[in-house]
Design a protein around this motif. Structure first.
Motif, PDB file in Angstrom:
ATOM      1  N   TYR A 140       0.828  -1.205   0.000  1.00 58.22           N
ATOM      2  CA  TYR A 140       0.000   0.000   0.000  1.00 58.22           C
ATOM      3  C   TYR A 140       0.868   1.262   0.000  1.00 58.22           C
ATOM      4  O   TYR A 140       0.631   2.192  -0.777  1.00 58.22           O
ATOM      5  CB  TYR A 140      -0.932   0.019   1.212  1.00 58.22           C
ATOM      6  N   LEU A 141       1.854   1.313   0.881  1.00 60.24           N
ATOM      7  CA  LEU A 141       2.708   2.499   0.972  1.00 60.24           C
ATOM      8  C   LEU A 141       3.511   2.695  -0.311  1.00 60.24           C
ATOM      9  O   LEU A 141       3.655   3.821  -0.789  1.00 60.24           O
ATOM     10  CB  LEU A 141       3.618   2.409   2.194  1.00 60.24           C
ATOM     11  N   GLN A 146      -0.922   6.975   1.781  1.00 57.70           N
ATOM     12  CA  GLN A 146      -0.173   7.745   2.777  1.00 57.70           C
ATOM     13  C   GLN A 146      -0.309   7.198   4.197  1.00 57.70           C
ATOM     14  O   GLN A 146       0.570   7.410   5.035  1.00 57.70           O
ATOM     15  CB  GLN A 146      -0.631   9.206   2.751  1.00 57.70           C
ATOM     16  N   MET A 147      -1.418   6.511   4.469  1.00 58.59           N
ATOM     17  CA  MET A 147      -1.660   5.986   5.813  1.00 58.59           C
ATOM     18  C   MET A 147      -2.442   4.685   5.700  1.00 58.59           C
ATOM     19  O   MET A 147      -3.397   4.599   4.937  1.00 58.59           O
ATOM     20  CB  MET A 147      -2.445   7.008   6.647  1.00 58.59           C
ATOM     21  N   HIS A 161       0.042   3.028  10.138  1.00 61.49           N
ATOM     22  CA  HIS A 161       1.359   3.072   9.488  1.00 61.49           C
ATOM     23  C   HIS A 161       1.404   4.231   8.495  1.00 61.49           C
ATOM     24  O   HIS A 161       0.515   4.366   7.664  1.00 61.49           O
ATOM     25  CB  HIS A 161       1.615   1.776   8.711  1.00 61.49           C
ATOM     26  N   THR A 162       2.461   5.034   8.576  1.00 64.44           N
ATOM     27  CA  THR A 162       2.698   6.074   7.579  1.00 64.44           C
ATOM     28  C   THR A 162       4.006   5.819   6.824  1.00 64.44           C
ATOM     29  O   THR A 162       4.319   6.518   5.875  1.00 64.44           O
ATOM     30  CB  THR A 162       2.725   7.469   8.222  1.00 64.44           C
ATOM     31  N   SER A 163       4.758   4.836   7.263  1.00 62.89           N
ATOM     32  CA  SER A 163       5.943   4.341   6.566  1.00 62.89           C
ATOM     33  C   SER A 163       6.198   2.929   7.090  1.00 62.89           C
ATOM     34  O   SER A 163       5.629   2.546   8.111  1.00 62.89           O
ATOM     35  CB  SER A 163       7.156   5.249   6.817  1.00 62.89           C
ATOM     36  N   PRO A 164       7.061   2.162   6.420  1.00 60.93           N
ATOM     37  CA  PRO A 164       7.329   0.802   6.913  1.00 60.93           C
ATOM     38  C   PRO A 164       7.927   0.771   8.323  1.00 60.93           C
ATOM     39  O   PRO A 164       7.818  -0.231   9.021  1.00 60.93           O
ATOM     40  CB  PRO A 164       8.317   0.243   5.886  1.00 60.93           C
TER      41      PRO A 164
END
Length: 197
Positions: A140-141, A146-147, A161-164
């Motif tokens: 997804y990211l 973005q979230m 999650h906004t990044s891994p």
């Protein structure tokens, strides 16, 4: 050389006569609902099977959507949609998340808008492994989401999650905050899991 197409002649207006048999609700659920409890997603030539949101967890997505309707983002024409199909060309994947946030442009003019929703929500099923969730989150990211929220109903937690490597874990009376991607949208963990509303 011309090609000749021969068609069988049969009446399309006459349905076949069939004798209907009684089937109990329990038998129906066992024979037919269990066969359709999965949603299928496509990733770069392979099919992945996942559970639909279970009947007894529908209220979770409903609570999120109802809260979202109180936001400026909703009044602007944006929406959170359940079981919405998304094609992500960057990662060659066709996904159907439990819910996703789409702008008005993504809904009305999808060919001109970014293909990735800003927020994707997944209600985690007991059959999902930790590695499956991590791979899906990275997909997804990488696709431009973005979230990503993973909702763990058994422990009443939301992992955002906004990044891994960046995750916020919401529980108890915490406010799940998506205002950075959907104007005005935040919801308490209590409200997500409230079955009385």
């Amino acid at each position: 050389m011309p090609v000749t197409i021969v068609r069988e002649s049969r009446s399309l207006n006459k349905p076949k006569a069939s004798k209907q048999k009684y089937i109990s609700l329990e038998a129906y659920k066992k024979r037919h609902l269990d066969k359709t409890r999965y949603k299928y997603e496509w990733k770069d030539g392979t099919i992945e099977r996942d559970d639909f949101t279970k009947i007894d967890e529908r209220y979770i997505i409903d609570n999120i959507i109802r809260k979202f309707t109180e936001t400026p983002a909703f009044r602007s024409g944006n929406s959170i949609m359940a079981e919405a199909d998304c094609y992500f060309s960057q990662i060659k994947a066709y996904r159907r998340s439990d819910a996703a946030y789409f702008t008005k442009e993504q809904i009305r003019q999808p060919e001109q808008a970014p293909e990735a929703p800003a927020l994707v929500i997944e209600v985690v099923s007991p059959s999902n492994t930790d590695i499956q969730n991590k791979l899906k989150m990275q997909d997804y990211l990488n696709a431009g989401v973005q979230m990503v929220w993973f909702i763990y109903s058994d422990v009443r937690q939301i992992w955002s999650h906004t990044s891994p490597t960046e995750v916020k874990i919401y529980q108890k009376d915490d406010m799940c905050d998506a205002r950075s991607v959907a104007e005005g949208f935040q919801i308490s963990v209590y409200a997500i899991f409230d079955q009385q509303s």
